[in-house]
Design a protein around this motif. Structure first.
Motif, PDB file in Angstrom:
ATOM      1  N   LYS A 300      -1.965 -32.234  18.094  1.00  0.00           N
ATOM      2  CA  LYS A 300      -1.375 -32.049  19.285  1.00  0.00           C
ATOM      3  C   LYS A 300      -0.653 -33.694  19.121  1.00  0.00           C
ATOM      4  N   ASP A 301      -0.286 -33.514  20.600  1.00  0.00           N
ATOM      5  CA  ASP A 301      -0.052 -35.230  20.880  1.00  0.00           C
ATOM      6  C   ASP A 301      -0.846 -36.078  21.788  1.00  0.00           C
ATOM      7  N   PHE A 302      -0.323 -37.524  21.013  1.00  0.00           N
ATOM      8  CA  PHE A 302      -1.636 -38.498  21.036  1.00  0.00           C
ATOM      9  C   PHE A 302      -1.970 -38.283  23.028  1.00  0.00           C
ATOM     10  N   VAL A 303      -1.424 -37.773  24.059  1.00  0.00           N
ATOM     11  CA  VAL A 303      -1.804 -38.085  24.389  1.00  0.00           C
ATOM     12  C   VAL A 303      -2.301 -36.682  25.538  1.00  0.00           C
ATOM     13  N   ASN A 304      -3.010 -36.242  24.522  1.00  0.00           N
ATOM     14  CA  ASN A 304      -4.087 -34.625  24.694  1.00  0.00           C
ATOM     15  C   ASN A 304      -5.073 -34.559  24.082  1.00  0.00           C
ATOM     16  N   SER A 305      -5.002 -36.270  23.137  1.00  0.00           N
ATOM     17  CA  SER A 305      -6.488 -36.067  22.545  1.00  0.00           C
ATOM     18  C   SER A 305      -7.456 -36.840  22.695  1.00  0.00           C
ATOM     19  N   LEU A 306      -7.547 -37.358  23.932  1.00  0.00           N
ATOM     20  CA  LEU A 306      -8.302 -38.683  23.931  1.00  0.00           C
ATOM     21  C   LEU A 306      -9.442 -38.094  25.181  1.00  0.00           C
ATOM     22  N   ASP A 307      -9.368 -36.419  25.088  1.00  0.00           N
ATOM     23  CA  ASP A 307     -10.562 -35.893  26.860  1.00  0.00           C
ATOM     24  C   ASP A 307     -11.037 -36.013  26.381  1.00  0.00           C
ATOM     25  N   ASP A 308     -12.158 -35.945  24.987  1.00  0.00           N
ATOM     26  CA  ASP A 308     -13.308 -35.888  24.788  1.00  0.00           C
ATOM     27  C   ASP A 308     -14.201 -37.238  24.825  1.00  0.00           C
ATOM     28  N   LEU A 309     -13.211 -38.291  24.362  1.00  0.00           N
ATOM     29  CA  LEU A 309     -13.847 -39.627  24.415  1.00  0.00           C
ATOM     30  C   LEU A 309     -14.029 -40.695  25.642  1.00  0.00           C
ATOM     31  N   LEU A 310     -12.601 -40.329  26.288  1.00  0.00           N
ATOM     32  CA  LEU A 310     -12.599 -41.053  27.861  1.00  0.00           C
ATOM     33  C   LEU A 310     -12.255 -40.223  28.848  1.00  0.00           C
ATOM     34  N   PRO A 311     -12.406 -40.276  30.502  1.00  0.00           N
ATOM     35  CA  PRO A 311     -12.318 -40.439  31.719  1.00  0.00           C
ATOM     36  C   PRO A 311     -11.089 -39.802  31.608  1.00  0.00           C
ATOM     37  N   LYS A 312     -10.212 -38.790  31.944  1.00  0.00           N
ATOM     38  CA  LYS A 312      -9.079 -38.417  32.677  1.00  0.00           C
ATOM     39  C   LYS A 312      -8.767 -39.297  33.087  1.00  0.00           C
ATOM     40  N   LYS A 313      -9.154 -39.587  34.493  1.00  0.00           N
ATOM     41  CA  LYS A 313      -8.157 -41.272  34.959  1.00  0.00           C
ATOM     42  C   LYS A 313      -7.884 -42.493  34.088  1.00  0.00           C
ATOM     43  N   MET A 314      -8.785 -42.435  33.129  1.00  0.00           N
ATOM     44  CA  MET A 314      -8.243 -43.621  31.864  1.00  0.00           C
ATOM     45  C   MET A 314      -7.730 -43.879  31.134  1.00  0.00           C
ATOM     46  N   ILE A 315      -6.932 -42.282  30.746  1.00  0.00           N
ATOM     47  CA  ILE A 315      -6.595 -42.037  29.365  1.00  0.00           C
ATOM     48  C   ILE A 315      -4.526 -42.708  29.676  1.00  0.00           C
ATOM     49  N   PRO A 316      -3.911 -42.767  30.530  1.00  0.00           N
ATOM     50  CA  PRO A 316      -2.733 -43.191  30.976  1.00  0.00           C
ATOM     51  C   PRO A 316      -3.570 -44.316  29.965  1.00  0.00           C
ATOM     52  N   VAL A 317      -3.355 -44.943  31.262  1.00  0.00           N
ATOM     53  CA  VAL A 317      -4.155 -46.409  31.064  1.00  0.00           C
ATOM     54  C   VAL A 317      -4.158 -46.987  29.860  1.00  0.00           C
ATOM     55  N   ILE A 318      -4.992 -46.895  28.826  1.00  0.00           N
ATOM     56  CA  ILE A 318      -5.138 -46.978  27.306  1.00  0.00           C
ATOM     57  C   ILE A 318      -4.248 -46.888  26.561  1.00  0.00           C
ATOM     58  N   ILE A 319      -3.661 -45.845  27.266  1.00  0.00           N
ATOM     59  CA  ILE A 319      -2.249 -44.844  25.923  1.00  0.00           C
ATOM     60  C   ILE A 319      -1.154 -46.264  26.319  1.00  0.00           C
ATOM     61  N   LYS A 320      -1.240 -47.114  27.681  1.00  0.00           N
ATOM     62  CA  LYS A 320       0.417 -47.699  27.942  1.00  0.00           C
ATOM     63  C   LYS A 320       0.065 -49.232  26.816  1.00  0.00           C
ATOM     64  N   LEU A 321      -1.391 -49.596  27.042  1.00  0.00           N
ATOM     65  CA  LEU A 321      -2.217 -50.641  26.567  1.00  0.00           C
ATOM     66  C   LEU A 321      -1.992 -50.592  24.942  1.00  0.00           C
ATOM     67  N   SER A 322      -2.412 -49.501  24.168  1.00  0.00           N
ATOM     68  CA  SER A 322      -2.369 -49.161  22.731  1.00  0.00           C
ATOM     69  C   SER A 322      -1.433 -49.498  22.479  1.00  0.00           C
ATOM     70  N   GLY A 323      -0.403 -49.676  23.232  1.00  0.00           N
ATOM     71  CA  GLY A 323       1.727 -49.619  22.318  1.00  0.00           C
ATOM     72  C   GLY A 323       1.962 -48.473  21.437  1.00  0.00           C
ATOM     73  N   ILE A 324       0.734 -47.002  21.397  1.00  0.00           N
ATOM     74  CA  ILE A 324       1.154 -45.824  21.355  1.00  0.00           C
ATOM     75  C   ILE A 324       2.031 -44.972  21.908  1.00  0.00           C
ATOM     76  N   TYR A 325       3.220 -44.407  21.679  1.00  0.00           N
ATOM     77  CA  TYR A 325       3.436 -43.169  22.843  1.00  0.00           C
ATOM     78  C   TYR A 325       2.785 -42.535  22.808  1.00  0.00           C
ATOM     79  N   GLU A 326       2.502 -41.970  24.007  1.00  0.00           N
ATOM     80  CA  GLU A 326       2.364 -40.638  23.950  1.00  0.00           C
ATOM     81  C   GLU A 326       2.734 -39.552  23.858  1.00  0.00           C
ATOM     82  N   ARG A 327       3.608 -39.290  23.186  1.00  0.00           N
ATOM     83  CA  ARG A 327       3.908 -38.022  22.756  1.00  0.00           C
ATOM     84  C   ARG A 327       4.301 -38.098  21.324  1.00  0.00           C
ATOM     85  N   LYS A 328       3.508 -39.174  20.501  1.00  0.00           N
ATOM     86  CA  LYS A 328       3.328 -39.192  18.737  1.00  0.00           C
ATOM     87  C   LYS A 328       2.344 -38.207  18.913  1.00  0.00           C
ATOM     88  N   LYS A 329       2.575 -37.544  17.780  1.00  0.00           N
ATOM     89  CA  LYS A 329       1.474 -36.291  17.343  1.00  0.00           C
ATOM     90  C   LYS A 329       0.564 -37.240  16.367  1.00  0.00           C
TER      91      LYS A 329
END
Length: 422
Positions: A300-329
Motif C-alpha cells: 500500500k501507499d505510505f499514507v494508507n499504512s498508519l491508521d492502526d498507529l495514529l489518529p486519522k487527523k494526525m497522519i497528514p501532519v506526521i507524513i509531512k514532517l517525516s519527509g516521506i512521499y505519501e504515495r511511496k509504497k
C-alpha cells in the motif's frame, strides 16, 4: 442606609468577608465557628461561581497529599503556606466535606473529586454550612474597605456602610473575570498601602507558532507523555503523562496547563514541547511495531499504512514532517526514513511561544506580597483587622487540587483569627 451598627464590647466580633468563593465561604464557616457575627459580601448573584466550573464541572476539591507533598506542588512562596496547610490539611478538608454530606473519591495523581462528579455538590455543601451557622449573605459590590487610625472599621457596599471589627479580603485573582474575579480586591488592598506583585496567567493554555497545531485543531490525545525543553540550555523543565488537545492557537489540556506553571519568561523560540505518542513502547518495541505494520501494508501507499498507529487527523501532519512521499509504497521505505518516522512518534516537536490571556487562565500568578501578611494568621502587617485568603495572595500551585487546598486552608486560617478581638 446602614446595615449594621458599631460594635460594643458586649457584642460578638463582627467579621465581613469580601468574596463568596472557596476561600471566602470557608473563612465564613471558621469565623462563625469562632463565635463571630459574620457577613459575607458577594458582588454576583450567587456564591461559588468559579467553583461550579472547576475541573470541567467536577471540582477537583483537593489532593490527597500530606503537608510536605502539598508544599512541593507550590512553585510560588511555598513556605508561606506551611501554617495554613498545618491548620487545615487535605485529610481534614476531606473529612469536612464528608461530614457535610459530600462523599469523595481519589483518582489518578491523588486528585480528590466528589463521588457524584458534580461541582455543584461542593458549592451546596459550603453554602449550606454557612447558612447553618447563621452567616449573613449580602449580594452587592464592595467599593472600599473603611479604616480609621490604621484599623479596619468596615466596608462600603453599594454606597452603604457595613461596620466590622475584621475584614477578610477573598476576592480571587484576575482569572475567569465573568465569575467575579476582576481585580477589585487588588485595588482595595493597594488603597490601604499593600503592594501587589506582577500579575500573570498560570495554569493557562499555551500559544504555539507551529502550524501543525491548527492542522490538528480539536484532536485530543490521551495516555501520551510530554516533556518541555528550555532550548537556551537544553534542560528539561517539565515532564508529565496524561491528556492534551491541539487548538487553533496551540495546545491545551491538563498536561499543558500544568506545564505553563513551569515556564518562566516564556517567549518565542525559547521552549519546545516534545510529545511521545506511544510512551508505553520503548524505541526497540516501537520499531518492531512499525516493521509489523509495514509488513501488513507492504503493497500500500505510505499514507494508507498508519491508521492502526495514529489518529486519522494526525497522519497528514506526521507524513509531512517525516519527509516521506505519501504515495511511496510501504515496502520501499528505507531504514533511515523509518528512523525519522519513529523519532517523530516518540518526540513530536511543538514550539511553545506564549500564553493565552489571563482571563483564560485557571489561576493568577502574583498577588498581595506575602511579606506584608502574617503567615500564622493571614492578617495584614499594615492594617489592623485586615486579613487575606485565597488566590488574592501571591501563592499558586500546579494542577491537581492544590490551588483549591490553598483557598480552603488560607480561608480557614483567616476566619479562625479574624473572629478574635485582640
Amino acid at each position: 442606609m446602614t446595615y449594621t451598627t458599631k460594635t460594643s464590647n458586649m457584642e460578638k466580633t463582627k467579621v465581613v468577608i469580601i468574596g463568596g468563593g472557596a476561600a471566602g465561604m470557608m473563612a465564613a464557616i471558621y469565623a462563625s465557628d469562632g463565635g463571630a457575627d459574620v457577613t459575607l459580601v458577594e458582588k454576583g448573584n450567587a456564591c461559588g461561581r468559579k467553583l461550579r466550573i472547576t475541573g470541567k464541572g467536577r471540582c477537583n476539591v483537593t489532593n490527597d497529599s500530606n503537608l510536605q507533598e502539598l508544599l512541593q506542588n507550590i512553585p510560588t512562596n511555598p513556605r508561606f503556606l506551611y501554617g495554613a496547610f498545618s491548620f487545615l490539611s487535605s485529610e481534614e478538608l476531606q473529612i469536612f466535606f464528608e461530614n457535610e454530606g459530600v462523599p469523595l473519591k481519589v483518582e489518578r495523581g491523588k486528585r480528590v473529586f466528589p463521588v457524584s462528579d458534580k461541582a455543584e455538590d461542593i458549592v451546596k455543601a459550603l453554602v449550606g454550612a454557612c447558612r447553618k451557622r447563621g452567616v449573613k449573605f449580602l449580594f452587592g459590590k464592595c467599593e472600599r474597605i473603611l479604616t480609621e487610625s490604621g484599623s479596619v472599621k468596615g466596608v462600603s457596599v453599594d454606597g452603604d456602610t457595613v461596620f466590622a471589627d475584621s475584614v477578610i479580603l477573598a476576592t480571587g485573582g484576575l482569572s475567569y473575570p465573568r465569575t467575579g474575579s476582576d481585580g477589585d480586591g487588588f485595588r482595595m488592598a493597594k488603597e490601604l498601602g499593600h503592594s501587589v506583585t506582577e500579575l500573570k496567567p498560570s495554569l493557562v493554555p499555551i500559544v504555539s507558532r507551529s502550524k501543525i497545531c491548527a492542522r490538528m485543531q480539536g484532536l485530543s490525545l490521551k495516555n501520551v507523555s510530554m516533556s518541555v525543553i528550555d532550548k537556551r540550555n537544553g534542560k528539561t523543565v517539565y515532564e508529565d503523562f496524561g491528556e492534551m488537545m491541539f487548538t487553533h492557537f496551540g495546545i491545551t489540556g491538563p498536561m499543558v496547563l500544568s506545564a505553563s506553571a513551569h515556564l518562566s519568561d516564556i517567549c518565542e523560540g525559547r521552549y519546545e514541547a516534545r510529545i511521545n505518542l506511544k510512551p508505553a513502547l520503548d524505541e526497540k518495541t516501537l520499531d518492531a511495531r512499525l516493521l509489523s505494520d509495514f509488513s501488513k501494508y507492504g503493497n500500500k501507499d505510505f499514507v494508507n499504512s498508519l491508521d492502526d498507529l495514529l489518529p486519522k487527523k494526525m497522519i497528514p501532519v506526521i507524513i509531512k514532517l517525516s519527509g516521506i512521499y505519501e504515495r511511496k509504497k510501504v515496502n520501499s521505505i528505507t531504514r533511515e526514513e523509518r528512523a525519522r518516522l519513529l523519532s517523530l512518534i516518540r518526540e513530536l516537536p511543538v514550539s511553545l511561544d506564549g500564553f493565552r490571556p489571563i482571563n483564560e487562565a485557571i489561576i493568577t500568578k502574583g498577588g498581595i506580597n506575602v511579606k506584608e501578611i502574617d503567615p500564622k494568621t493571614m492578617s495584614s502587617k499594615l492594617v489592623s483587622g485586615l486579613y487575606f485568603a485565597g488566590e488574592i495572595i501571591d501563592v499558586d500551585a500546579y494542577t491537581g487540587g492544590f490551588n483549591l487546598q490553598i483557598a480552603f486552608s488560607t480561608g480557614a486560617l483567616a476566619g479562625s483569627n479574624a473572629c478574635c478581638k485582640c
